[in-house]
Enzyme design. Structure first.
Site, PDB file in Angstrom:
ATOM      1  N   ASN A   1      -8.114  -5.015  -0.577  1.00  0.00           N
ATOM      2  CA  ASN A   1      -7.614  -3.659  -0.054  1.00  0.00           C
ATOM      3  C   ASN A   1      -8.602  -2.769   0.096  1.00  0.00           C
ATOM      4  O   ASN A   1      -9.240  -2.335  -0.763  1.00  0.00           O
ATOM      5  CB  ASN A   1      -6.545  -3.502  -1.170  1.00  0.00           C
ATOM      6  CG  ASN A   1      -6.010  -1.995  -0.835  1.00  0.00           C
ATOM      7  OD1 ASN A   1      -6.095  -1.497   0.421  1.00  0.00           O
ATOM      8  ND2 ASN A   1      -5.164  -1.518  -1.538  1.00  0.00           N
TER       9      ASN A   1
ATOM     10  N   CYS B   1      -5.843   1.147   1.085  1.00  0.00           N
ATOM     11  CA  CYS B   1      -4.612   1.992   0.220  1.00  0.00           C
ATOM     12  C   CYS B   1      -4.900   3.416   0.285  1.00  0.00           C
ATOM     13  O   CYS B   1      -5.972   4.047   0.098  1.00  0.00           O
ATOM     14  CB  CYS B   1      -4.628   1.599  -1.178  1.00  0.00           C
ATOM     15  SG  CYS B   1      -3.192   2.088  -1.891  1.00  0.00           S
TER      16      CYS B   1
ATOM     17  N   THR C   1      -0.076   0.642   4.616  1.00  0.00           N
ATOM     18  CA  THR C   1       0.988   1.533   4.984  1.00  0.00           C
ATOM     19  C   THR C   1       0.541   2.599   5.805  1.00  0.00           C
ATOM     20  O   THR C   1      -0.970   2.730   5.737  1.00  0.00           O
ATOM     21  CB  THR C   1       1.425   2.351   3.820  1.00  0.00           C
ATOM     22  OG1 THR C   1       0.550   2.687   2.848  1.00  0.00           O
ATOM     23  CG2 THR C   1       2.508   1.073   2.866  1.00  0.00           C
TER      24      THR C   1
ATOM     25  N   GLY D   1       7.154  -7.146   2.639  1.00  0.00           N
ATOM     26  CA  GLY D   1       6.921  -6.065   1.753  1.00  0.00           C
ATOM     27  C   GLY D   1       8.153  -5.575   1.600  1.00  0.00           C
ATOM     28  O   GLY D   1       8.805  -6.080   0.422  1.00  0.00           O
TER      29      GLY D   1
END
Lengths: 304, 244
Positions: free
Chosen positions: A128, A131, A194, A266
């Site tokens: 990741n 984020c 996101t 998700g």
């Protein structure tokens, strides 16, 4: 007709292209009452850091139009507790278990990746670098091409596992980052994480989230995700996993048609904990109806 | 609202909750958590009842539903109230629709704990907002009412009313159970602080999944940091919660 649902992505063989997105599926066990986890192509667990993290103060979530904002702040048990307490249970599941990792420094990423080298039962790493929830966290890696390449190479240098790099959409040109990350050695790309957003309580004139901003997910982001996946598929030659607002098989199929080799589900898991099994069923139904015997014959068949 | 649900809901415990969502609609997007108000079986079917007040988009949409509309119901979820079988006085402190899980609890205790007296302090903004009053009056030996505007019962806050009587429930055989707005629970916490009284409260928080995965519904506790309302709760010992 016996359908072939298996896909190969970057050295990883999945029984079908449906995975659960990190941060929406806990450590798998939370969902075991609601579906047969053995049916899943892969389970990507909650993001792991070197040390346990408490995450952000509440409120952490707020509903938005066709979606939600979250600012959980990467709360997790830490990589060692994951290996000791969560992984033994997951080894009993016949799906690929993918560890999502993150850090605040490149050294953190490297240490977590090294620790997971010795963990039996982990099929791949998902890094990741995107984020947006932690003030000093991933955002700087994922939005800066040089840093994104550096962290990718650092993890690749130490890890024995296939490395998936998860990209942030909060950039001007996602194909630029995708190319850099590919050149740095990533085996697979997953996108999108996101989209950073915000929501305000007009009565109190305060943000709805304690963290002020949060990550937008859900069907609201699906068109953006699909467009970015399509762009990246055309820009790189490594496999791409499509993520963002997938609620049903129709949504998942759109991502495959534009060229994603697999998908991650998700936020939909929150609304219906058994949704991934429904998606697999409905995907198979679509293939039978269309006379497509192998899912790989559908991937990347967009006509323009 | 009464929802026809699967037979597994017969195992529901007072204090547990359900996640409710419109079938095939993204408005509202997330499921909404509601405490279970009652569970009944009729003609082989199981019915779960919830009590709600229209406060936002989700409950507004729910209020427009018609008989026969389809909802998805997930549950029963979370940890319910603990009532020792030796309990002699069961004191319920309800604020508004917070009466729902307490009414369910009272029904169970009346059946299962013989010889216990069930007393309810029930507060609301006005007499009109005293939802579920008739039912709980039918179960409890005493229901003491208070309203913020004084339109019925004691004028003022339910916690003040309870505060006057508090000494009556200081013995080991009494248990206090409460559900209502956070401000009310905070006042109750202040009243009971430093007293050896056993009190459990049911908390409310925004949730996405209800099953412990999204980590959206955390509450601050005194010794365990941030914990999930959906999984470790929604029922907590009042002294474990950090209301500061």
């Amino acid at each position: 007709m016996k359908l072939k649902m298996g896909v190969d992505i970057g050295g990883l063989t999945l029984k079908n292209p449906v995975m659960t997105a990190s941060g929406t599926f806990g450590y798998g066990e939370e969902y075991s009452d609601y579906l047969d986890l053995n049916r899943l192509g892969a389970i990507i667990v909650k993001g792991l850091s070197l040390e346990p993290r408490d995450g952000n103060q509440p409120p952490r979530i707020i509903e938005t139009a066709s979606g939600m904002l979250n600012a959980v702040g990467l709360q997790n048990v830490g990589v060692r507790a994951f290996i000791d307490d969560k992984l033994p249970w997951l080894r009993g599941i016949d799906s690929a278990i993918i560890a999502n990792i993150f850090g605040e420094t490149i050294e953190d990423y490297v240490k977590v990746a090294e620790i997971l080298n010795d963990a039996e039962g982990v099929a791949a790493l998902e890094v990741n670098i995107s984020c947006p929830n932690v003030k000093r966290g991933g955002i700087t890696f994922g939005s800066d091409p040089a840093l994104a390449g550096e962290v990718t190479r650092a993890v690749k240098d130490v890890s024995h596992l296939p490395v998936i790099v998860k990209l942030t959409p909060n950039v001007t040109d996602i194909t630029q980052i995708a190319r850099v990350v590919e050149a740095a050695g990533a085996d697979v790309l997953s996108l999108i994480n996101t989209i950073t957003g915000m929501s305000v309580d007009i009565e109190k004139r305060v943000p709805h989230l304690e963290n002020v901003t949060g990550g937008l997910s859900g069907p609201a982001i699906k068109p953006v995700a699909l467009r970015m996946v399509w762009e990246v598929v055309n820009a790189v030659s490594i496999p791409v996993i499509g993520v963002g607002g997938i609620m049903n098989a129709r949504d998942a199929l759109e991502f495959l048609i534009v060229g994603a080799k697999a998908v991650q589900v998700g936020t939909a898991n929150f609304l219906n904990p058994g949704v991934t099994a429904d998606i697999i069923d409905d995907m198979e139904k679509y293939m039978s109806e269309k006379g497509i015997g192998d899912i790989n014959d559908l991937i990347g068949t967009l006509k323009i | 609202m009464v929802l026809k649900a699967s037979a597994s809901f017969r195992e529901s415990l007072p204090g547990q909750f359900v996640m409710v969502r419109m079938t095939d609609s993204n408005a509202p997007f997330l499921s909404r958590p509601f405490s279970i108000y009652s569970v009944r079986s009729r003609g082989g079917d199981t019915f779960v009842e919830i009590l709600y007040k229209v406060v936002g988009k989700g409950t507004d949409i729910f209020s427009r539903l018609r008989e026969g509309d389809a909802m998805n119901v997930l549950g029963p979820l979370g940890r319910g109230f603990d009532v020792p079988s030796t309990c002699k006085k069961i004191v319920l402190i309800a604020g508004g629709v917070g009466v729902a899980p307490l009414s369910f609890l009272a029904e169970r205790c009346e059946k299962e704990i013989s010889g216990a007296e069930i007393i309810c302090y029930m507060g609301a903004g006005s007499s009109k907002a005293l939802a579920g009053l008739d039912r709980i009056e039918g179960i409890c030996s005493v229901v003491k009412i208070s309203t913020d505007d004084g339109s019925r019962g004691h004028p003022g806050l339910v916690t003040e009313f309870f505060g006057h009587d508090m000494e009556l429930y200081a013995d080991n055989d009494s248990r206090i159970y409460s559900c209502g707005p956070t401000q009310m629970l905070r006042s109750l916490h202040k009243l009971l602080k430093d007293r050896p009284v056993a009190c459990q409260v049911s908390l409310e928080e925004r949730m996405a999944c209800g099953i412990g995965a999204c980590l959206g519904c955390v509450v601050k506790t005194k010794s365990d940091g941030l914990v999930r309302v959906c999984k470790e709760g929604p029922v907590f010992d009042i002294n474990s919660v950090d209301f500061s």
